[in-house]
Design an enzyme around this catalytic site. Structure first.
Site, PDB file in Angstrom:
ATOM      1  N   ASP A  17      -9.745  72.393 -98.228  1.00  0.00           N
ATOM      2  CA  ASP A  17     -10.038  72.768 -99.603  1.00  0.00           C
ATOM      3  C   ASP A  17     -11.351  72.074 -99.978  1.00  0.00           C
ATOM      4  O   ASP A  17     -11.762  71.093 -99.340  1.00  0.00           O
ATOM      5  CB  ASP A  17      -8.890  72.382-100.547  1.00  0.00           C
ATOM      6  CG  ASP A  17      -8.966  73.176-101.855  1.00  0.00           C
ATOM      7  OD1 ASP A  17     -10.022  73.791-102.129  1.00  0.00           O
ATOM      8  OD2 ASP A  17      -7.985  73.174-102.619  1.00  0.00           O
TER       9      ASP A  17
HETATM   10  C1  BGC Z   1      -9.323  75.276-104.996  1.00  0.00           C
HETATM   11  C2  BGC Z   1      -9.269  76.345-103.914  1.00  0.00           C
HETATM   12  C3  BGC Z   1     -10.528  77.173-103.963  1.00  0.00           C
HETATM   13  C4  BGC Z   1     -11.724  76.265-103.780  1.00  0.00           C
HETATM   14  C5  BGC Z   1     -13.045  76.987-103.797  1.00  0.00           C
HETATM   15  C6  BGC Z   1     -10.628  74.494-104.968  1.00  0.00           C
HETATM   16  O1  BGC Z   1     -10.771  73.760-106.143  1.00  0.00           O
HETATM   17  O2  BGC Z   1      -8.225  74.404-104.856  1.00  0.00           O
HETATM   18  O3  BGC Z   1      -8.130  77.149-104.096  1.00  0.00           O
HETATM   19  O4  BGC Z   1     -10.501  78.179-102.996  1.00  0.00           O
HETATM   20  O5  BGC Z   1     -11.737  75.329-104.846  1.00  0.00           O
HETATM   21  O6  BGC Z   1     -13.351  77.417-105.075  1.00  0.00           O
END
Ligand code: BGC
Length: 820
Positions: A228
């Site tokens: 993530d």
């Molecule tokens: C989230 C993810 C997301 C990523 C990119 C993170 O804050 O937990 O689900 O895909 O950001 O935006």
């Protein structure tokens, strides 16, 4: 390059150490570096799950189609619909020049307060898994990779980047890992995102048990695991544990550090090669290996997507209660349209799932289009916002290449609202994203005279002035709160008297702060006018003068959002008072709820009908009106139990260790007993059970017949539409072990089918129940164990509305973890 004939093994062997390492970190926020020397193109990713946002920041950016959120798809109980949506979103991903969708989100509704429950399908692993498989197959059928997330144990937003989810292996295997397992084994998912949190003490992004033993060895995953965003914490440990890709780029924990780790032997050449091969395989599968651009982001507002979204919104809408007032008849009588969600289209939740929709139809707009305004009256009644309504206008944003707003601005932008999210490159790359400040200037002309509230919150320091006077100060004494992914402060509010019709100058100053973990800068400022008793009385008056009152209430993406959990499940603001007052004024009161999960409904007995519409995407108002007027069936069933009170939920506890967590750990002590498994075990009657939802027609079920089969067992049951209208229902098949040697739920969902029947029509349904449907996870032997003896199979219309039961004796057996 002929992608079919490409030999990935020989390609990886032509790569230098530096080139290999370069493919294990992003180049920027949304892409990997190309390697021109070898003709390797660029892999691009984009957020989901309810669309494809593209490379813009969370606010603004290229327009995209906004599909229903996860919990709405959960409520559809329709894997085929999930497949159609996945395939449509694949087209959206392509229109944004990307190859990989960061979706679906399949964490489980453990609590009723998780800020991201709106994004996830259900409290039930079987339902979640079936929908995920449909959605992934839809995406990947168009050669767009799915990145199922967040693996694993990410069921809350509290201290989300550090919290350790303490979950025993049985609970993991039976509940939380299950959707991921099916995604790998049944849908052949190409990519997985590791979660931010730690799992039993180790960061998911460097958890070898999770990423290698379970994902690759037990399940046979051959794709890419990416972290993530900013969730990679190490070079060698993460690579060795099985994490392919550090996201986003540029490399923070890898790059030179990884080169060194390979040179010193901390990461073996073989491991490096394997991780890179997985990335090349993903590029090959999605066609990005040969994609050399040009990179263009298009906004394609397709009629087919409009129609799909509208249909899906109705398929997701759950009719919780109806004393006969719905569907509304298109008479000439007057309808009072009431509530804070009537004129604002609530189409999605907040956080990384946000996108810039092509358009958003509010319930009011849909009703005006359908009935003409002369038949409608309107009263807002009360507000339900978490933050003051965003300040809109022509706002000039000047950027300074320092943190003190000194000297001449180096860049100027125009904004349409004071809601910004600055990720690199900031100000067209003219400032260092870690070292800048900004001044926003514009005007505000109030419609009413009286007390106004100015609210501001920011990831960074900020203050807001009216005609030169400081009114809201989130600069001095700034403290981290629960906004902007836990990087922002809570809203700071100041009050001021304003006169209607007069134009005031508004200035906001912002400065980047030192040491922000997520490297983001963001700001939101709003101006609002508090509503009071008189507004509720005006709404009651409008209701009194109409034949029917429809109250549009709920929450919004400010509440149902990534980055913070809810503090409770009562409707925000004075919405309970509003509904009570309207219901007292008009017996034909219909409540339309839009939330990302359950709310307490102290007024449930006093209203004529309740429709839960979730956040259904850009066609929100049309989908809701279709159901209200009976052009469409309320096709949804609850994917999460609605308890009478928050206290009834398994995570409501006096013990913070259990929820929200203590000393960096959140203990999933209830084990497999979440959702309806919990209410059933404790004998708590929910307000509306899992699987519940009414139709505009009536259904009956015949006897249930269960027989042994080679694969396990087969259940057969017939269902009939006994009413006057065509309609749909969801037949749910539950199983329970009558003589288990360990505590097991009384019943667990094992299969379901959405059936559409004409009046008088009946259909015999057949459900295969594989051996796994009867088994539990045996932690000692690390396998699935089916204990011999009697099982009760139940067929019903909800977890508590069981219409037929049958017993079956099953012989003992075991299944290996690799079993498909
Ligand atoms: C989230 C993810 C997301 C990523 C990119 C993170 O804050 O937990 O689900 O895909 O950001 O935006």
């Amino acid at each position: 390059m002929n992608v079919q004939a490409i030999d990935l093994e020989s390609l990886v062997d032509q790569m230098t150490l530096r080139e290999k390492v370069s493919l294990l970190s992003g180049e920027d926020f949304w892409s990997l570096p190309a390697i021109e020397r070898l003709g390797i193109g660029k892999l691009r990713v984009t957020d989901g799950p309810n669309g494809a946002r593209g490379s813009g920041s969370l606010v603004g950016g290229a327009k995209s189609a906004a599909f229903p959120v996860g919990i709405a798809i959960g409520a559809s109980f329709d894997p085929e619909l999930a497949r159609e949506i996945g395939a449509a979103i694949a087209e959206e991903v392509k229109s944004k020049g990307a190859h990989v969708s960061l979706a679906p989100t399949v964490n489980i509704h453990r609590s009723v307060t998780n800020g991201r429950n709106f994004e996830c399908y259900s409290e039930d692993p079987e339902l979640t898994a079936a929908l995920a498989v449909g959605y992934i197959e839809g995406l990947q059928s168009r050669n767009v990779a799915s990145t199922i997330k967040h693996f694993a144990g990410n069921e809350s937003e509290i201290e989300r980047t550090t919290m350790s989810s303490q979950i025993d292996e049985r609970t993991l295997r039976e509940v939380y890992l299950r959707p991921f397992e099916d995604a790998v084994k049944k849908a052949g998912v190409w990519s997985v995102m590791s979660s931010y949190n730690r799992l039993n003490g180790t960061y998911a992004s460097e958890n070898g048990w999770l990423l290698t033993d379970v994902l690759r060895k037990d399940w046979g995953f051959d794709g890419v695991v990416m972290s993530d965003w900013f969730g990679t914490h190490s070079a060698a440990p993460s690579v060795n544990a099985g994490l392919n890709l550090e996201m986003p780029g540029p490399a923070r924990t890898r790059g030179e550090r990884l080169i060194e780790a390979v040179e010193t032997g901390e990461v073996s050449q073989e491991t490096l090669r394997t991780r890179v091969l997985d990335v090349l395989r993903l590029m090959h599968r999605t066609g990005s290996l040969s994609d050399r651009g040009p990179f263009v982001e298009r906004s394609e507002d397709r009629p087919a997507h409009r129609a799909l979204i509208r249909r899906a919104g109705a398929e997701a809408a759950v009719l919780l209660k109806n004393n006969g007032v719905l569907p509304l008849t298109p008479s000439s009588a007057k309808i009072a349209v009431i509530g804070p969600n009537a004129k604002i289209a609530r189409i999605m939740g907040g956080g990384s799932a946000q996108l810039n929709p092509h358009y958003a139809i509010s319930p009011w707009q849909a009703l005006v289009d359908r009935l003409s305004e002369s038949r409608l009256s309107y009263a807002e009644g009360c507000t339900n916002h978490r933050w003051e309504p965003v300040w809109k206008g022509d706002i000039r944003a000047e950027f300074f290449a320092n943190k003190t707003l000194s000297g001449e601005p180096v860049h100027v932008d125009m904004l349409r609202e004071a809601n910004t999210f600055w990720i690199p490159p900031v100000a067209d790359g003219r400032v260092d994203s870690d070292n800048f400040s900004a001044r926003l200037t514009g005007t505000f002309t109030p419609e009413h005279t009286g007390r106004h509230r100015l609210g501001i919150h920011s990831a960074g320091l900020s203050k807001m002035f009216v005609d030169g006077k400081l009114v809201a100060d989130a600069w001095n004494g700034w403290t981290r709160g629960h906004t902007f992914f836990e990087e922002g402060c809570d809203e700071v509010v100041g009050e001021i008297e304003l006169e209607s019709g007069r134009t005031y100058s508004i200035v906001i100053e912002f400065a980047r702060q030192d040491g922000a973990a997520l490297h983001l800068s963001a700001l939101r400022a709003g101006i609002g006018r508090p509503l009071g008793d008189a507004d509720i009385e005006a709404a009651a008056e409008a209701a009194r003068n109409a034949e029917t009152a429809i109250v549009f209430v709920g929450r919004s993406g400010e509440w149902d959002t990534e980055g913070s959990d809810l503090q409770g499940i009562t409707l925000p603001g004075r919405q309970d008072d509003l509904i009570a007052a309207v219901a007292a004024a008009n017996p034909h009161t219909v409540v339309v709820l839009q939330t990302g999960g359950p709310v307490e409904m102290p007024w449930a007995d006093r209203v004529a009908a309740i429709l839960q519409a979730w956040y259904p995407g850009q066609e929100a108002g049309n989908a809701i009106a279709d159901v209200l007027f009976g052009d469409a069936e309320p096709g949804g069933r609850l994917p999460q139990t609605f308890p009478r009170s928050w206290r009834d939920n398994p995570t409501f506890s006096q013990d913070p260790e259990h929820y929200p967590g203590l000393d960096g750990k959140v203990r999933y002590r209830e084990g497999v007993f979440i959702g309806y498994r919990h209410y059933e075990k404790l004998g708590i009657e929910p307000l509306y059970p899992f699987g519940h939802g009414l139709s505009y027609t009536t259904f009956e079920m015949g006897a249930l017949e269960v027989t042994r089969a080679e694969h396990g067992a087969t259940a057969r049951v017939s269902v009939a539409n006994t009413g006057e209208r065509a309609g749909s229902t969801v037949v749910q098949i539950y199983a329970g072990d009558d003589e288990a040697s360990i505590p097991r739920p009384v019943r667990e969902l094992k299969h379901f089918a959405k059936v559409r029947l004409a009046p008088g029509e009946s259909r015999k349904l057949t459900f295969d129940l594989p051996l796994r449907a009867f088994a539990f996870f045996d932690v000692t032997e690390r396998l699935w164990r089916l204990e011999d003896g009697s099982f009760t199979i139940s067929a019903g219309f909800s977890a508590t509305d069981i219409r037929a039961e049958a017993s079956i004796n099953m012989p003992a057996s075991t299944l290996d973890v690799t079993f498909r």
